[in-house]
Design a protein around this motif. Structure first.
Motif, PDB file in Angstrom:
ATOM      1  N   LEU A  35     -17.342  -8.522   1.782  1.00  0.00           N
ATOM      2  CA  LEU A  35     -17.394  -7.059   1.930  1.00  0.00           C
ATOM      3  C   LEU A  35     -18.796  -6.556   2.294  1.00  0.00           C
ATOM      4  O   LEU A  35     -19.781  -6.896   1.656  1.00  0.00           O
ATOM      5  CB  LEU A  35     -16.948  -6.400   0.623  1.00  0.00           C
ATOM      6  CG  LEU A  35     -16.911  -4.870   0.589  1.00  0.00           C
ATOM      7  CD1 LEU A  35     -15.804  -4.346   1.490  1.00  0.00           C
ATOM      8  CD2 LEU A  35     -16.694  -4.359  -0.820  1.00  0.00           C
ATOM      9  N   SER A  36     -18.866  -5.761   3.362  1.00  0.00           N
ATOM     10  CA  SER A  36     -20.108  -5.058   3.717  1.00  0.00           C
ATOM     11  C   SER A  36     -19.707  -3.834   4.536  1.00  0.00           C
ATOM     12  O   SER A  36     -18.550  -3.704   4.938  1.00  0.00           O
ATOM     13  CB  SER A  36     -21.026  -5.971   4.530  1.00  0.00           C
ATOM     14  OG  SER A  36     -20.418  -6.246   5.776  1.00  0.00           O
ATOM     15  N   ILE A  43     -11.491  -5.206   6.217  1.00  0.00           N
ATOM     16  CA  ILE A  43     -11.153  -5.709   4.875  1.00  0.00           C
ATOM     17  C   ILE A  43     -10.189  -4.763   4.166  1.00  0.00           C
ATOM     18  O   ILE A  43      -9.214  -5.205   3.547  1.00  0.00           O
ATOM     19  CB  ILE A  43     -12.439  -5.955   4.060  1.00  0.00           C
ATOM     20  CG1 ILE A  43     -13.103  -7.239   4.576  1.00  0.00           C
ATOM     21  CG2 ILE A  43     -12.147  -6.072   2.572  1.00  0.00           C
ATOM     22  CD1 ILE A  43     -14.410  -7.594   3.968  1.00  0.00           C
ATOM     23  N   SER A  44     -10.429  -3.456   4.297  1.00  0.00           N
ATOM     24  CA  SER A  44      -9.495  -2.509   3.659  1.00  0.00           C
ATOM     25  C   SER A  44      -8.105  -2.623   4.307  1.00  0.00           C
ATOM     26  O   SER A  44      -7.082  -2.540   3.631  1.00  0.00           O
ATOM     27  CB  SER A  44     -10.025  -1.071   3.737  1.00  0.00           C
ATOM     28  OG  SER A  44     -10.082  -0.632   5.068  1.00  0.00           O
ATOM     29  N   GLU A  49      -2.429  -4.545   3.742  1.00  0.00           N
ATOM     30  CA  GLU A  49      -1.312  -5.454   4.089  1.00  0.00           C
ATOM     31  C   GLU A  49      -0.892  -6.288   2.881  1.00  0.00           C
ATOM     32  O   GLU A  49       0.302  -6.495   2.646  1.00  0.00           O
ATOM     33  CB  GLU A  49      -1.728  -6.374   5.240  1.00  0.00           C
ATOM     34  CG  GLU A  49      -1.670  -5.695   6.610  1.00  0.00           C
ATOM     35  CD  GLU A  49      -2.399  -6.502   7.684  1.00  0.00           C
ATOM     36  OE1 GLU A  49      -2.521  -7.727   7.518  1.00  0.00           O
ATOM     37  OE2 GLU A  49      -2.851  -5.883   8.671  1.00  0.00           O
ATOM     38  N   LEU A  50      -1.882  -6.739   2.091  1.00  0.00           N
ATOM     39  CA  LEU A  50      -1.559  -7.512   0.884  1.00  0.00           C
ATOM     40  C   LEU A  50      -0.788  -6.657  -0.125  1.00  0.00           C
ATOM     41  O   LEU A  50       0.102  -7.151  -0.820  1.00  0.00           O
ATOM     42  CB  LEU A  50      -2.835  -8.046   0.227  1.00  0.00           C
ATOM     43  CG  LEU A  50      -3.491  -9.264   0.883  1.00  0.00           C
ATOM     44  CD1 LEU A  50      -4.841  -9.552   0.246  1.00  0.00           C
ATOM     45  CD2 LEU A  50      -2.593 -10.496   0.739  1.00  0.00           C
ATOM     46  N   TYR A  51      -1.161  -5.365  -0.197  1.00  0.00           N
ATOM     47  CA  TYR A  51      -0.437  -4.443  -1.086  1.00  0.00           C
ATOM     48  C   TYR A  51       1.027  -4.299  -0.654  1.00  0.00           C
ATOM     49  O   TYR A  51       1.915  -4.160  -1.477  1.00  0.00           O
ATOM     50  CB  TYR A  51      -1.111  -3.067  -1.121  1.00  0.00           C
ATOM     51  CG  TYR A  51      -2.035  -2.883  -2.291  1.00  0.00           C
ATOM     52  CD1 TYR A  51      -1.542  -2.601  -3.563  1.00  0.00           C
ATOM     53  CD2 TYR A  51      -3.414  -2.998  -2.152  1.00  0.00           C
ATOM     54  CE1 TYR A  51      -2.387  -2.444  -4.649  1.00  0.00           C
ATOM     55  CE2 TYR A  51      -4.267  -2.845  -3.233  1.00  0.00           C
ATOM     56  CZ  TYR A  51      -3.753  -2.569  -4.486  1.00  0.00           C
ATOM     57  OH  TYR A  51      -4.581  -2.420  -5.571  1.00  0.00           O
ATOM     58  N   MET A  52       1.254  -4.323   0.665  1.00  0.00           N
ATOM     59  CA  MET A  52       2.627  -4.203   1.170  1.00  0.00           C
ATOM     60  C   MET A  52       3.429  -5.486   0.908  1.00  0.00           C
ATOM     61  O   MET A  52       4.624  -5.459   0.683  1.00  0.00           O
ATOM     62  CB  MET A  52       2.621  -3.921   2.687  1.00  0.00           C
ATOM     63  CG  MET A  52       2.032  -2.573   3.070  1.00  0.00           C
ATOM     64  SD  MET A  52       2.865  -1.232   2.218  1.00  0.00           S
ATOM     65  CE  MET A  52       1.541  -0.070   2.000  1.00  0.00           C
ATOM     66  N   SER A  90     -11.790   3.495  -3.190  1.00  0.00           N
ATOM     67  CA  SER A  90     -11.399   4.874  -2.841  1.00  0.00           C
ATOM     68  C   SER A  90     -10.517   4.906  -1.587  1.00  0.00           C
ATOM     69  O   SER A  90      -9.580   5.690  -1.506  1.00  0.00           O
ATOM     70  CB  SER A  90     -12.639   5.759  -2.677  1.00  0.00           C
ATOM     71  OG  SER A  90     -13.108   5.731  -1.359  1.00  0.00           O
ATOM     72  N   ILE A  91     -10.800   4.020  -0.615  1.00  0.00           N
ATOM     73  CA  ILE A  91      -9.973   3.974   0.605  1.00  0.00           C
ATOM     74  C   ILE A  91      -8.559   3.516   0.254  1.00  0.00           C
ATOM     75  O   ILE A  91      -7.571   4.111   0.696  1.00  0.00           O
ATOM     76  CB  ILE A  91     -10.628   3.053   1.672  1.00  0.00           C
ATOM     77  CG1 ILE A  91     -11.898   3.707   2.208  1.00  0.00           C
ATOM     78  CG2 ILE A  91      -9.655   2.769   2.817  1.00  0.00           C
ATOM     79  CD1 ILE A  91     -12.816   2.764   2.944  1.00  0.00           C
TER      80      ILE A  91
END
Length: 341
Positions: A35-36, A43-44, A49-52, A90-91
């Motif tokens: 992450l940067s 990355i978000s 996609e992983l959440y879906m 937050s995103i």
């Protein structure tokens, strides 16, 4: 009794689940490690996609655990790195659902409360406080929680707490002033009062004086008086946040307006701030309160009206009282007064 074949099936299921969770953790960990600011967008997107693809519960627990391990260390975390981690939360909070931010916030606040009580020597408390401050900066949580934390710190008011108050005000002081200047003024007055009464017991008098000067600068909206105050990085990341959040608007409508007390007692009273949050606990309203409710009497009612109430099948005390008030009042003002009683 669980038959052997069922037991075997459960064990293979548990192993499978453990394996899946291990794989998920590895993937999320890989993303968080890379992450940067430049690759925040990709990355978000991958995390969304992983959440879906996975259950929300597994994803929330995995993400929160990895972020806590990354950010809550015994040494002070670089502010920039901390902001980027919170911006990611937050995103996801705005794009995936408010339960993402809510789960992370609850874990952070509970850990902060635990460490404050335990008198930990390291910088964990500062790191946790920085996480809460940036969650407020990036519109995940409402100023109500920040004011609650400040009140809690002022009520204890030891040297460690003074350090934390200074740290928090430096990070979010001017945003708090914009949001609720009156509440901030009350907090400053209370801190000044505590400082005056407790002045003798502090060895480091200069620290207390410095805190009071910072508060005065905040009240007078004088940014130059606060050393090291630089709103630029937060503003820059807020602009980035606006480009990455799908929904229109500033995201103020998804802010969690939750108090410190509600977060700490979430297991007892449920999580009302998450829509559709399941909760299997004791009933929120105590049964004893309803049992010991006093009986309502509104003067001595005439037997005629009581008879009329009985005919209309008005059978509980409160309904009978309201009925009698409405029937015997001279005018609407009289009825209003009696109903209030």
């Amino acid at each position: 009794y669980v038959p052997p074949q069922v037991r075997k099936a459960q064990e293979t299921l548990d192993d499978k689940k453990r394996e899946e969770l291990g794989r998920l953790r590895k993937t999320v960990n890989g993303l968080i490690n890379r992450l940067s600011e430049p690759n925040l967008s990709s990355i978000s997107g991958q995390l969304e996609e992983l959440y879906m693809a996975n259950s929300r519960k597994d994803m929330n627990e995995t993400l929160t655990d990895i972020l806590m391990n990354a950010c809550v260390t015994a040494v002070a975390m670089p502010a920039r790195l901390m902001m980027e981690h919170v911006l990611l939360v937050s995103i996801l909070h705005h794009n995936v659902g408010i339960e993402v931010g809510a789960h992370f916030l609850e874990a952070v606040v509970k850990k902060f409360d635990e460490l404050c009580k335990s008198d930990a020597e390291g910088k964990e408390c500062e790191n946790l406080l920085a996480l809460v401050a940036h969650l407020y900066n990036f519109h995940v949580v409402h100023s109500l929680l920040i004011f609650d934390i400040l009140k809690k710190l002022i009520s204890t008011f030891t040297e460690k707490e003074i350090e934390l108050i200074l740290f928090l005000l430096k990070n979010v002081g001017f945003s708090l002033r914009k949001d609720d200047a009156l509440a901030l003024k009350e907090i400053i007055t209370e801190a000044q009062r505590r400082a005056n009464t407790a002045e003798k017991k502090f060895q480091d008098q200069a620290r207390v004086r410095f805190m009071l000067e910072t508060m005065l600068a905040l009240r007078n909206n004088d940014m130059r008086k606060i050393p090291g105050y630089d709103p630029e990085p937060v503003e820059k990341l807020r602009k980035l946040q606006r480009t990455l959040v799908h929904s229109s608007g500033s995201g103020k409508e998804t802010q969690l307006r939750v108090s410190l007390e509600s977060l700490l007692s979430a297991d007892q009273v449920g999580r009302w701030w998450i829509v559709g949050s399941s909760w299997s606990g004791a009933p929120m309203i105590n049964d004893e309160t309803s049992k010991t409710r006093p009986k309502l009497h509104v003067g001595k009612m005439s037997s005629k009206i009581m008879e009329l109430a009985r005919k209309l099948r008005i059978n509980t005390d409160i309904r009978r009282s309201i009925f009698c008030v409405l029937m015997t009042s001279e005018d609407f003002l009289d009825a209003f007064e009696k109903l209030l009683k």
